[in-house]
Scaffold this motif. Structure first.
Motif, PDB file in Angstrom:
ATOM      1  N   GLU A   1       0.834  -1.199   0.000  1.00  0.00           N
ATOM      2  CA  GLU A   1       0.000   0.000   0.000  1.00  0.00           C
ATOM      3  C   GLU A   1       0.874   1.257   0.000  1.00  0.00           C
ATOM      4  O   GLU A   1       0.578   2.238  -0.689  1.00  0.00           O
TER       5      GLU A   1
ATOM      6  N   GLN B   1       2.218   1.636  -3.414  1.00  0.00           N
ATOM      7  CA  GLN B   1       1.185   2.178  -4.318  1.00  0.00           C
ATOM      8  C   GLN B   1       1.031   3.687  -4.152  1.00  0.00           C
ATOM      9  O   GLN B   1       0.834   4.414  -5.112  1.00  0.00           O
ATOM     10  N   ARG B   2       1.123   4.130  -2.894  1.00  0.00           N
ATOM     11  CA  ARG B   2       0.975   5.572  -2.653  1.00  0.00           C
ATOM     12  C   ARG B   2       2.126   6.347  -3.283  1.00  0.00           C
ATOM     13  O   ARG B   2       1.924   7.419  -3.846  1.00  0.00           O
TER      14      ARG B   2
ATOM     15  N   ARG C   1       1.630   6.473  -6.910  1.00  0.00           N
ATOM     16  CA  ARG C   1       0.599   7.450  -7.279  1.00  0.00           C
ATOM     17  C   ARG C   1       1.188   8.865  -7.300  1.00  0.00           C
ATOM     18  O   ARG C   1       0.851   9.669  -8.178  1.00  0.00           O
TER      19      ARG C   1
ATOM     20  N   HIS D   1      -4.213  13.477  -2.026  1.00  0.00           N
ATOM     21  CA  HIS D   1      -4.265  12.006  -2.095  1.00  0.00           C
ATOM     22  C   HIS D   1      -4.778  11.425  -0.780  1.00  0.00           C
ATOM     23  O   HIS D   1      -5.490  10.426  -0.762  1.00  0.00           O
TER      24      HIS D   1
ATOM     25  N   LYS E   1      -9.765   7.852   1.855  1.00  0.00           N
ATOM     26  CA  LYS E   1      -9.127   6.802   2.627  1.00  0.00           C
ATOM     27  C   LYS E   1      -9.260   5.438   1.948  1.00  0.00           C
ATOM     28  O   LYS E   1     -10.307   5.117   1.373  1.00  0.00           O
ATOM     29  N   SER E   2      -8.226   4.619   2.062  1.00  0.00           N
ATOM     30  CA  SER E   2      -8.269   3.242   1.567  1.00  0.00           C
ATOM     31  C   SER E   2      -9.013   2.374   2.572  1.00  0.00           C
ATOM     32  O   SER E   2      -9.282   2.801   3.700  1.00  0.00           O
TER      33      SER E   2
ATOM     34  N   SER F   1      -7.886  -0.112   4.249  1.00  0.00           N
ATOM     35  CA  SER F   1      -7.118  -0.386   5.465  1.00  0.00           C
ATOM     36  C   SER F   1      -7.019   0.861   6.347  1.00  0.00           C
ATOM     37  O   SER F   1      -6.986   0.763   7.565  1.00  0.00           O
ATOM     38  N   GLU F   2      -7.008   2.027   5.726  1.00  0.00           N
ATOM     39  CA  GLU F   2      -7.035   3.245   6.541  1.00  0.00           C
ATOM     40  C   GLU F   2      -8.376   3.388   7.260  1.00  0.00           C
ATOM     41  O   GLU F   2      -8.437   3.737   8.435  1.00  0.00           O
TER      42      GLU F   2
ATOM     43  N   GLY G   1     -15.338   7.874   0.536  1.00  0.00           N
ATOM     44  CA  GLY G   1     -14.097   7.485   1.208  1.00  0.00           C
ATOM     45  C   GLY G   1     -13.464   8.607   2.020  1.00  0.00           C
ATOM     46  O   GLY G   1     -12.492   8.386   2.734  1.00  0.00           O
TER      47      GLY G   1
END
Lengths: 360, 360
Positions: A5, A8-9, A12, A131, A135-136, A138-139, A317
């Motif tokens: 994750e 990925q951030r 991004r 960004h 929230k994802s 998991s966040e 989100g």
């Protein structure tokens, strides 16, 4: 948080480089470093560049950094910036993004002086914060645990609240219960304000006793696994006057109207307007002196803000607080606050604590 | 703090204006605003100019600011900087000091864009921080109370420490006791690190149990009346090996040597050198990976730092920590830390907690 994750951030952020005309980004704001790397120490910078993300920290964190992040870690004894400059030069990075909202002027000056003229600095405002707004999964799971911990802590102290207990002792009790429920600490200094002190929206708990026949305002947050939560409840103690009961109803109506206005696509000013409109109907709009809410996550105050002139559109989100209040100098105050998730079709109140008028 | 002490501090800053070629100073770093005004809210800027000190904050703090400061208070709804710019223009201030180490670049940019060309900005580094290094009698009294509170909190939890207790629960207990003793909160996230985790100088407390026959490191600080304190103790649990007992003796010797080196007039690098020299004699110098200490006061880390290359001379009234440590990856660590006052003839250890080798 799964390692990938964080990768990925960073990926991004790198994807924005062409648009921002960057080949690298020096991230200095710690919550942003945390967000992009997973590293939770108190001193770090991230130099993000394609294929070579470097986390700079100091030797106190050598072991911890190796455990927490997949970035290449450089531990620096003494001043960190010269080593950052050396890395920028060594990797021939020439279009460096910097965080405009956070970068101290002295750091900017140092970089300008030490790097050859061919380097360009681009001051970027709010890219990583943007960004972070959505929230994802998991966040969100972490925020939900932080919210649940916070509510459990309030539940656990409710039965101890009585006139005569000092504000500061109740605050200590709340923080203790919160820790016992799994928080790493409060998300901000817990507010316990009795009687006239509730008119101060950010009151510090004092040695004053909780007063009978008055209101008691409690604003608290639990940080858990790095993520924050935030809730305010205002209770009656003994026999508060009918005026307060009526005013409470108005604030609750205002809060519910704001929540009702939250859904993807609306501007962040909309819930604020809804809250104010209700208070206006009750002649209370001038006593509501702050904005209606704020995002939260790794920080207790994040984008978006729910305020008068906010143009940010709410997205699925996002997690925001909704917390209208009424403050009457010399009399007291009321605030009701929940943490709310923007969902696909509207929103979901994450805070499980009841908010009906309650007298202890 | 007496009101006139804040006025004296602002007067002292104003006295530097001719030398710094300023007619005003925009103070944005909150602890500096607090130091100069007495205002303790979380959002404020101070525009200091002869005869017209203006504190800018937001409406959440209207009442509190009136109570806490003798400055003229302007409460701003929404963005604060436009109002600051308007005040600078209205009062015809033309040589504006800014805090180089803290001023975010975006703020600098805004001021440059919005103020007419005849305004000059001078980026000043460390001026107020330098004033803050030497503590007044009333500041020292607050620090001494913060130190006493911290030590009482450790005393109160010592009897509860036993193998099996989780690090995070002991940390919660420490913070709770500290609050009950009068602290407004911890000065930093309390460190409780058992066994191998003590090798991380800034370990976060985990759900791991305190291990028998190992060391337990506790680093804690209590904030009281706005001022901080800081102490580390390392204890044996059960039957730690002789190696640890010997290493403890070396760290204690190192700490005492550093304290011995503290007196007015010596460079801040001297105590650091003294601490390292002792560890070198024991072959442990490479395991001491941070600097020997730091100033404290309104912030937990302030100038001066006791580090290798520090040239600041120690002065009577400075308050510093002395905290050498030894960290062995995969094994454990030891740190011993006191808060120490530089006196006219030498120094005085403020921390009353014993630091002889202790096994629970």
């Amino acid at each position: 948080m799964p390692d990938n994750e964080f990768q990925q951030r960073r990926a991004r952020l790198l994807e924005c480089f062409p648009t921002l005309q960057l080949d690298s980004f020096l991230v200095t704001h710690l919550p942003n470093v945390h967000y992009l790397t997973g590293f939770t120490g108190s001193n770090a910078m991230l130099l993000a560049a394609p294929g070579r993300d470097i986390l700079f920290t100091d030797p106190r964190y050598t072991i911890q950094a190796a455990q927490e992040t997949t970035c290449h870690v450089v531990t620096v004894r003494g001043p960190m910036l010269p080593k950052v400059v050396a890395a920028i030069a060594r990797h021939k990075l020439q279009m460096l993004g910097l965080e405009a909202a956070y970068l101290p002027h002295l750091t900017h000056q140092f970089l300008r002086e030490k790097l050859p003229l061919r380097h360009e600095f681009k001051l970027i405002a709010g890219q990583i914060e943007q960004h972070r707004m959505v929230k994802s999964a998991s966040e969100l799971a972490r925020i939900e645990r932080a919210v649940a911990t916070n509510s459990k802590a309030l539940d656990a102290v409710l039965k101890r609240i009585r006139p005569g207990l000092r504000e500061m002792d109740l605050a200590a009790e709340i923080d203790y219960r919160s820790r016992r429920e799994g928080a790493s600490g409060p998300s901000f200094e817990t507010i316990v304000a009795s009687g006239v002190r509730a008119a101060l929206p950010h009151a510090r708990p004092t040695a004053n006793p909780i007063e009978p026949n008055q209101l008691l305002l409690i604003d608290m947050g639990a940080t858990r696994e790095g993520y924050t939560s935030d809730m305010t409840r205002t209770l009656g103690i003994g026999k508060p006057s009918t005026f307060w009961k009526q005013t409470y109803r108005a604030v609750l109506e205002s809060q519910l109207a704001a929540i009702e206005a939250i859904r993807p696509g609306v501007k962040a000013s909309e819930p604020d307007r809804a809250a104010r409109q209700v208070l206006e109907q009750h002649g209370l709009e001038k006593t509501f002196t702050h904005s209606t809410g704020h995002g939260l996550g790794l920080e207790i105050h994040e984008a978006p803000r729910l305020g008068r002139k906010e143009k940010t559109k709410l997205l699925e989100g996002m997690v925001v607080t909704v917390e209208p209040g009424v403050y009457l100098e010399g009399k007291g105050g009321i605030r009701i606050e929940d943490t709310v998730l923007v969902t696909r079709t509207g929103c979901r109140i994450l805070t499980p604590t009841p908010k009906e008028w309650m007298v202890l």
